[in-house]
Design a protein around this motif. Sequence first.
Motif, mmCIF file in Angstrom:
data_model
loop_
_atom_site.group_PDB
_atom_site.id
_atom_site.type_symbol
_atom_site.label_atom_id
_atom_site.label_comp_id
_atom_site.label_asym_id
_atom_site.label_seq_id
_atom_site.Cartn_x
_atom_site.Cartn_y
_atom_site.Cartn_z
ATOM 1 N N GLU A 129 0.801 -1.219 0.000
ATOM 2 C CA GLU A 129 0.000 0.000 0.000
ATOM 3 C C GLU A 129 0.838 1.276 0.000
ATOM 4 O O GLU A 129 0.523 2.198 -0.766
ATOM 5 C CB GLU A 129 -0.981 0.005 1.163
ATOM 6 C CG GLU A 129 -1.858 1.238 1.176
ATOM 7 C CD GLU A 129 -2.890 1.236 2.283
ATOM 8 O OE1 GLU A 129 -3.589 2.261 2.423
ATOM 9 O OE2 GLU A 129 -3.032 0.225 2.988
ATOM 10 N N PRO A 130 1.885 1.402 0.825
ATOM 11 C CA PRO A 130 2.633 2.666 0.822
ATOM 12 C C PRO A 130 3.221 3.016 -0.556
ATOM 13 O O PRO A 130 3.113 4.158 -1.002
ATOM 14 C CB PRO A 130 3.751 2.431 1.848
ATOM 15 C CG PRO A 130 3.256 1.348 2.721
ATOM 16 C CD PRO A 130 2.383 0.478 1.855
ATOM 17 N N GLN A 131 3.805 2.020 -1.234
ATOM 18 C CA GLN A 131 4.367 2.278 -2.562
ATOM 19 C C GLN A 131 3.265 2.582 -3.569
ATOM 20 O O GLN A 131 3.399 3.502 -4.381
ATOM 21 C CB GLN A 131 5.190 1.070 -3.049
ATOM 22 C CG GLN A 131 6.436 0.827 -2.261
ATOM 23 C CD GLN A 131 6.194 -0.078 -1.056
ATOM 24 O OE1 GLN A 131 5.063 -0.467 -0.729
ATOM 25 N NE2 GLN A 131 7.271 -0.406 -0.358
ATOM 26 N N MET A 132 2.181 1.827 -3.517
ATOM 27 C CA MET A 132 1.086 2.052 -4.454
ATOM 28 C C MET A 132 0.458 3.426 -4.258
ATOM 29 O O MET A 132 0.103 4.096 -5.221
ATOM 30 C CB MET A 132 0.045 0.939 -4.347
ATOM 31 C CG MET A 132 0.581 -0.380 -4.881
ATOM 32 S SD MET A 132 -0.651 -1.663 -4.933
ATOM 33 C CE MET A 132 -1.792 -1.024 -6.137
ATOM 34 N N ARG A 133 0.340 3.852 -3.014
ATOM 35 C CA ARG A 133 -0.201 5.181 -2.736
ATOM 36 C C ARG A 133 0.721 6.263 -3.313
ATOM 37 O O ARG A 133 0.268 7.250 -3.868
ATOM 38 C CB ARG A 133 -0.395 5.375 -1.233
ATOM 39 C CG ARG A 133 -1.207 6.622 -0.888
ATOM 40 C CD ARG A 133 -1.571 6.682 0.579
ATOM 41 N NE ARG A 133 -2.400 5.594 1.067
ATOM 42 C CZ ARG A 133 -3.718 5.479 0.861
ATOM 43 N NH1 ARG A 133 -4.352 6.391 0.154
ATOM 44 N NH2 ARG A 133 -4.400 4.468 1.360
ATOM 45 N N GLN A 134 2.010 6.056 -3.193
ATOM 46 C CA GLN A 134 2.990 7.003 -3.730
ATOM 47 C C GLN A 134 2.931 7.057 -5.270
ATOM 48 O O GLN A 134 3.073 8.116 -5.861
ATOM 49 C CB GLN A 134 4.390 6.591 -3.281
ATOM 50 C CG GLN A 134 5.484 7.511 -3.738
ATOM 51 C CD GLN A 134 6.852 7.003 -3.277
ATOM 52 O OE1 GLN A 134 6.999 5.918 -2.724
ATOM 53 N NE2 GLN A 134 7.855 7.815 -3.514
ATOM 54 N N TRP A 135 2.701 5.920 -5.910
ATOM 55 C CA TRP A 135 2.665 5.854 -7.366
ATOM 56 C C TRP A 135 1.343 6.323 -7.959
ATOM 57 O O TRP A 135 1.287 6.712 -9.124
ATOM 58 C CB TRP A 135 2.886 4.414 -7.843
ATOM 59 C CG TRP A 135 4.170 3.794 -7.448
ATOM 60 C CD1 TRP A 135 5.355 4.426 -7.197
ATOM 61 C CD2 TRP A 135 4.413 2.401 -7.255
ATOM 62 N NE1 TRP A 135 6.317 3.508 -6.865
ATOM 63 C CE2 TRP A 135 5.771 2.256 -6.882
ATOM 64 C CE3 TRP A 135 3.622 1.262 -7.344
ATOM 65 C CZ2 TRP A 135 6.344 1.022 -6.625
ATOM 66 C CZ3 TRP A 135 4.198 0.037 -7.087
ATOM 67 C CH2 TRP A 135 5.541 -0.075 -6.726
ATOM 68 N N TYR A 136 0.263 6.254 -7.198
ATOM 69 C CA TYR A 136 -1.089 6.488 -7.723
ATOM 70 C C TYR A 136 -1.277 7.936 -8.182
ATOM 71 O O TYR A 136 -0.987 8.879 -7.458
ATOM 72 C CB TYR A 136 -2.134 6.155 -6.651
ATOM 73 C CG TYR A 136 -3.551 6.170 -7.167
ATOM 74 C CD1 TYR A 136 -4.089 5.062 -7.797
ATOM 75 C CD2 TYR A 136 -4.346 7.295 -7.038
ATOM 76 C CE1 TYR A 136 -5.388 5.058 -8.274
ATOM 77 C CE2 TYR A 136 -5.654 7.311 -7.510
ATOM 78 C CZ TYR A 136 -6.158 6.190 -8.130
ATOM 79 O OH TYR A 136 -7.442 6.199 -8.605
ATOM 80 N N ARG A 137 -1.769 8.073 -9.404
ATOM 81 C CA ARG A 137 -2.123 9.388 -9.962
ATOM 82 C C ARG A 137 -3.463 9.253 -10.663
ATOM 83 O O ARG A 137 -3.576 8.569 -11.678
ATOM 84 C CB ARG A 137 -1.067 9.861 -10.962
ATOM 85 C CG ARG A 137 0.272 10.102 -10.316
ATOM 86 C CD ARG A 137 1.260 10.669 -11.276
ATOM 87 N NE ARG A 137 2.574 10.747 -10.645
ATOM 88 C CZ ARG A 137 3.669 11.072 -11.260
ATOM 89 N NH1 ARG A 137 3.645 11.362 -12.551
ATOM 90 N NH2 ARG A 137 4.816 11.115 -10.622
#
Length: 178
Positions: A129-137
Motif C-alpha cells: 500500500e505505501p508504494q502504491m499510494r505514492q505511485w497512484y495518480r
Amino acid sequence: MVGSETTRLIVVRGNSGSGKSTIAERVRSRHGRGMALVGQDTIRRMILKERDVPGAPNIGLIDVVARYALSQGYHVIIEGIFYTSHYGAMLRALREDHRGSSHFYHLDVSFDETLRRHATKAQALQYGEPQMRQWYRRLDLLDGGYEHIVSEDSRRRRPEAARASRSWPAPRQSGDLR
C-alpha cells in the motif's frame, strides 16, 4: 513515419493494479500472431532493471521496440503506467508518426480497487500500500483529448469496453504463421 496504413497502435495506461496487463494479454491472446505486446514493466524492470524517472533509458527502448514492430507490419499494444510527465512526449511522437490508426486508453480505477486487485497478484509481497499510494495518480491524462477513459465499472456496463474492443485488430486466421 512508422508502420503502415493497416497497422494499429494501441496504448493502455493506468495505475498499478488497474488491469492494463490483463487487458493487453487478453487482446493479444485473442488476436494471435502479428501483434507485439510491449510492456513497460518488462522493459523497465526486467530488461533494464531501472527506476521510473524522467529521461530514463526505458522510455527510448519502449519507443524503439514499438516503432520496429510497427515497421515490420505488426500491430502493437503498449501497456504501462506511463506517467504523462515521463512518457507523454514519447507517446505523442509515436502517435503522430504512426501511419495507421492509433487508440489510447486510460483505465480509471480507484485507489481502493487497485489495492484490492494488487492483493491477488503474484508480486503482492514485493510492494504494498505505501508504494502504491505514492505511485497512484488519478486521471494522469495525455494532452490532446484523444485518450479514451475506461472506468472501473465498465465491465458491468460495457459501453467503454465495447468501444475499446472495436479498435482491436481482427484475429489472424489459424493458418497464418506470422
